[in-house]
Structure formats: C-alpha cells, structure tokens
Design a protein around this motif. Structure first.
Motif, PDB file in Angstrom:
ATOM      1  N   THR A 264      38.382  44.923  43.578  1.00 44.76           N
ATOM      2  CA  THR A 264      39.033  43.988  43.228  1.00 44.76           C
ATOM      3  C   THR A 264      38.304  43.647  41.611  1.00 44.76           C
ATOM      4  OG1 THR A 264      39.374  43.030  45.384  1.00 44.76           O
ATOM      5  CG2 THR A 264      39.981  41.415  43.620  1.00 44.76           C
TER       6      THR A 264
ATOM      7  N   SER B 240      39.707  37.950  40.159  1.00 49.84           N
ATOM      8  CA  SER B 240      40.479  37.668  41.269  1.00 49.84           C
ATOM      9  C   SER B 240      39.949  37.670  42.531  1.00 49.84           C
ATOM     10  CB  SER B 240      41.697  38.782  41.470  1.00 49.84           C
ATOM     11  OG  SER B 240      42.478  39.064  40.262  1.00 49.84           O
TER      12      SER B 240
ATOM     13  N   TRP C 136      40.632  34.372  44.575  1.00 52.25           N
ATOM     14  CA  TRP C 136      42.101  34.326  45.302  1.00 52.25           C
ATOM     15  C   TRP C 136      42.097  35.490  46.466  1.00 52.25           C
ATOM     16  CZ3 TRP C 136      46.297  38.292  44.122  1.00 52.25           C
ATOM     17  CH2 TRP C 136      47.387  37.707  44.579  1.00 52.25           C
TER      18      TRP C 136
ATOM     19  N   LEU D 129      49.282  41.023  47.785  1.00 53.02           N
ATOM     20  CA  LEU D 129      48.454  41.612  46.992  1.00 53.02           C
ATOM     21  C   LEU D 129      49.279  43.002  46.402  1.00 53.02           C
ATOM     22  CD1 LEU D 129      45.343  41.628  49.194  1.00 53.02           C
ATOM     23  CD2 LEU D 129      45.587  40.373  46.957  1.00 53.02           C
TER      24      LEU D 129
ATOM     25  N   GLU E 242      52.076  43.170  45.029  1.00 51.57           N
ATOM     26  CA  GLU E 242      52.924  42.803  43.685  1.00 51.57           C
ATOM     27  C   GLU E 242      51.854  42.813  42.465  1.00 51.57           C
ATOM     28  OE1 GLU E 242      54.965  39.168  44.232  1.00 51.57           O
ATOM     29  OE2 GLU E 242      56.248  39.947  45.981  1.00 51.57           O
ATOM     30  N   LYS E 243      50.489  42.215  42.793  1.00 54.50           N
ATOM     31  CA  LYS E 243      49.634  41.988  41.573  1.00 54.50           C
ATOM     32  C   LYS E 243      48.605  43.046  41.716  1.00 54.50           C
ATOM     33  CE  LYS E 243      50.524  37.032  41.222  1.00 54.50           C
ATOM     34  NZ  LYS E 243      50.103  35.621  41.030  1.00 54.50           N
ATOM     35  N   LEU E 244      48.071  43.445  42.630  1.00 57.01           N
ATOM     36  CA  LEU E 244      46.726  44.202  42.805  1.00 57.01           C
ATOM     37  C   LEU E 244      47.188  45.367  43.826  1.00 57.01           C
ATOM     38  CD1 LEU E 244      44.159  41.447  43.218  1.00 57.01           C
ATOM     39  CD2 LEU E 244      44.685  42.708  41.065  1.00 57.01           C
TER      40      LEU E 244
END
Length: 414
Positions: free
Chosen positions: A267, A271, A274, A302, A304-306
């Motif tokens: 990660t 982030s 979060w 997660l 969508e972003k990571l």
C-alpha cells in the motif's frame, strides 16, 4: 537473700542474634559443623583427638579445608584427615560439588530470570560467598536439563483434544564453528480440553524452513497432539505446508496483525491510514455474515483506487477470515498471535541478557525453563476458554478437500 536476675538469657541471646552481622552467624555455623566433623572423626578412630586408648584403631593427621557455600555465606569446613584410609562427610558435602542444594536452586533461578554471570557473581558475593565462576554457573544451570527434557517430551494425549493451536518462531544468536549464527526457536501453544493454555513444545532449528516446521509438528503429533480445529500463525510457506501435512483436519488462520503489516507493504504510504481503517472495520462486525459482507465492500472500495491492494486483500480472504467459522466468543483469542506476544516478550527479556548463547543446548535450557515456568502459571490460573465454547468449537467441521501440488511438496521437503 537471693536476687532474681533482671536479664532473661534467652531474650538477650535472641536480641543479640537479631542484631548480629552475617559474619557472626557464619562463624557460629562454621564452628558447629567443624565440631561435628571432629567428633565423627574421633568415633572413626575409636578415641578422642590426642587421647591414649587401647580401643584406638586409627589416628588423625591434620585437616583438609573445603569451601562450603551456604545461605549464610562461604564456610571454611575443616575435614579431618586420617593416617590410614580416608574420612569424608557424605551427609554434608557432595564430592565434586561445593554448593548447598538450596543455593544451587537460587543460582539456577537467577540464571532462569536472565541475570548475567557478572551480575550473578555480585549477587552471591552479597550473600557472603567468596566467588562463583562461569563454569560453576553452567554446572548449576544444567540441573535444569532434566526438568526441561521431561517437560519437552511429555505426552499430550491425556490433556487433549487441543482445539486451538498457535505457533511462532524467535530468532536467537548462537556461537557455532567459531562464528555467531542465527537460529530459530520454534514454539507452539494450545488450549487443552480443560480450557487452559499449554506450552506444547519448543525446538531449535537452523532455519525457519519447511523441514524444521515439519519435524516440529511431527514431534507434536507423535506425542499425542490431536483434535486441532484451527492453527493461528504467520504466513511462512514452510509453516503452512507443515500444518497441512501433519494436521489435515485443521484449518489455518493467518494472524491479522502480521497480515496488516504485509498489506501495508503493498500500500502507498499516503493511504496507510485509510486502508488500515477499512481493514479494522472488517473485524468490528457482530457476526460472521456481517464480517464477510464488510470484507466484500472493502475489496470493492479498494478496487477503484488501489487495485493492487484489493487483489492482495482478496487473495487472503480464506486465510484471514478462518476465525468466522467459530463462535464469536473466541474470535479475539484466535484471529491473531497477539495472545502469544506476552510470552514472546518474556522469552526475549530473559534471552536478551545472555545475548549470544554458547551452544544450542543452552538455548533449550533457558527457553525451555522459561516456557515450563509459564506453563505452570497457566495451569494454576483461570481457564482461558470456557468448556461450553470449546464444545461448540469442537463441533465445527473444518475438513477441506486436500490439494497437494508441487509447491506444497517442495515446501515440506525443503
């Protein structure tokens, strides 16, 4: 007229002894022991020292002095010598061993508590003992070997079934072949049929590989480890493969604390807060169904972003949520290795004083004694888990289809 004495002799003696220095007590004890030895030697000779008697069968020939360590200090014991034969007070001294058994136990306990040799020497000097070498400390500490060996090889069959098991490894330093090398102390704990925690075993291996863990768990099962429903540990490949090979009816729970660290490595640092909050929300759910539902929502959030983090998390679903198959009352005890961290800290507190061990047997001696001590405390304490929840946990079906691939075989036989 006779005047009654105003001084009570018994009381006066008691007061004087209470105020006396350790030197006086040591001298009194030394005089008493030497007097007994002299009387016994006279009995062996058949006559008192210096007396002429037709019953005499031997003669005295001076003394040989022996240091005798007691809790009152080191005594100068004068053992009488004879012109013919020899005299040795077996009831008082042991050949080749100077220390009184009680003091031996104290010194061994100090070693067990992690007191260094230098500190131990200062300790015994404060007790009035003249000196205590490293070799003497080693000899005294070896008295723990029999107790530790009995503890490590005891049968586990009578205490089972062990519904929950946790395992971990600690890295220690040992001197071998003129070099300082790291070795691994493998430790396993379990909850027995009575609801108490137990230390199941400890072994020292060269490396934390599949062969080491496989041998460790094979030893546990050979000693009677059975009825295991869940094993909690980190995700070491050799450990996981050994669990599958030796405990086919048990499921595996990946320690949530270790996994959180692994997830953070995938990660971005910005982030971390979060992602940690999302992960903790999974474990805060009231029941198993809610846990799985929240896990799905976290993975979707997660993705969508990571996406890399989402894949990492989704791939660990079965391993990190194995605890949900058991009653809610035991989740906190089985979803991580945190209950073992206190045990690990206690071992570290003792081993850090030693630093570098001279050999592997000394590691077994110290770590085994620490674990045996903790085992006794757990046995005398209250139950770790209730009998009702243990019965419910034993009824859980954790059997899965065995899938053996080349990677598993390679990990086991490595």
């Amino acid at each position: 007229m006779t005047v009654n004495p105003s001084i009570d002799p018994a009381r006066l003696l008691e007061e004087q002894l209470a105020q006396a220095s350790p030197d006086l007590l040591r001298e009194l004890l030394q005089t008493f022991i030497n007097t007994l030895l002299s009387a016994e030697a006279d009995a062996v000779c058949g006559a008192e020292y210096g007396a002429t008697s037709p019953e005499r069968i031997n003669r005295r020939n001076g003394y040989r002095h022996r240091g005798f360590d007691t809790r009152a200090g080191t005594l100068d014991v004068a053992v009488p010598k004879l012109r013919q034969g020899s005299y040795f007070p077996e009831w008082l001294l042991e050949r080749g061993k100077r220390a009184e058994r009680a003091l031996t136990s104290v010194v061994a306990t100090c070693y067990l508590l992690g007191v260094s040799t230098r500190r131990m020497d200062k300790l015994v000097q404060s007790l009035g003992i003249t000196t205590l070498s490293k070799s003497q400390v080693s000899v005294m500490a070896k008295e723990l070997d029999d107790h530790v060996a009995e503890f490590r090889t005891r049968s586990l069959a009578e205490a089972g079934p062990f519904t929950f098991v946790a395992s971990d490894a600690l890295v220690l330093k040992v001197r071998e072949g003129g070099r300082v090398v790291p070795v691994h102390a493998l430790v396993a704990t379990g909850v027995n049929a009575d609801g108490h925690r137990e230390i199941l075993g400890v072994q020292v291996t060269t490396s934390e590989d599949g062969a080491g863990w496989l041998g460790f768990f094979r030893d546990l099962t050979a000693r009677g480890l059975s009825g295991v429903k869940l094993v909690t540990s980190d995700a070491h490949a050799g450990l996981v493969a050994a669990i599958a090979a030796t405990l086919p009816g048990a499921s595996w729970q990946r320690c949530r604390t270790h996994y959180a660290t692994n997830l953070m490595s995938a990660t971005p640092k910005s982030s971390w807060g979060w992602v940690k909050a999302l992960l903790h929300s999974v474990y805060d759910q009231p029941d198993a169904e809610s846990v799985h539902a929240q896990f799905d929502r976290v993975v979707d959030a997660l993705t969508e972003k990571l996406p890399t983090v989402a894949d990492h998390l989704d791939g660990a679903r079965a391993d990190t949520l194995a605890f949900t198959a058991f009653p809610k009352e035991v989740w906190r005890q089985i979803w991580s290795n945190n209950p073992n961290e206190r045990l690990n800290r206690e071992i570290r507190r003792r081993t850090d004083v030693v630093g570098i061990f001279p050999d592997r047997s000394s590691i077994i001696r110290l770590v085994g004694a620490v674990l045996a001590e903790q085992h006794d405390e757990w046995a005398e304490g209250r139950r770790y888990l209730g009998l009702d929840v243990l019965a419910k946990s034993q009824a859980v079906d954790t059997r899965t289809e065995e899938v053996t691939d080349d990677l598993t075989l390679q990990a086991i036989t490595a």
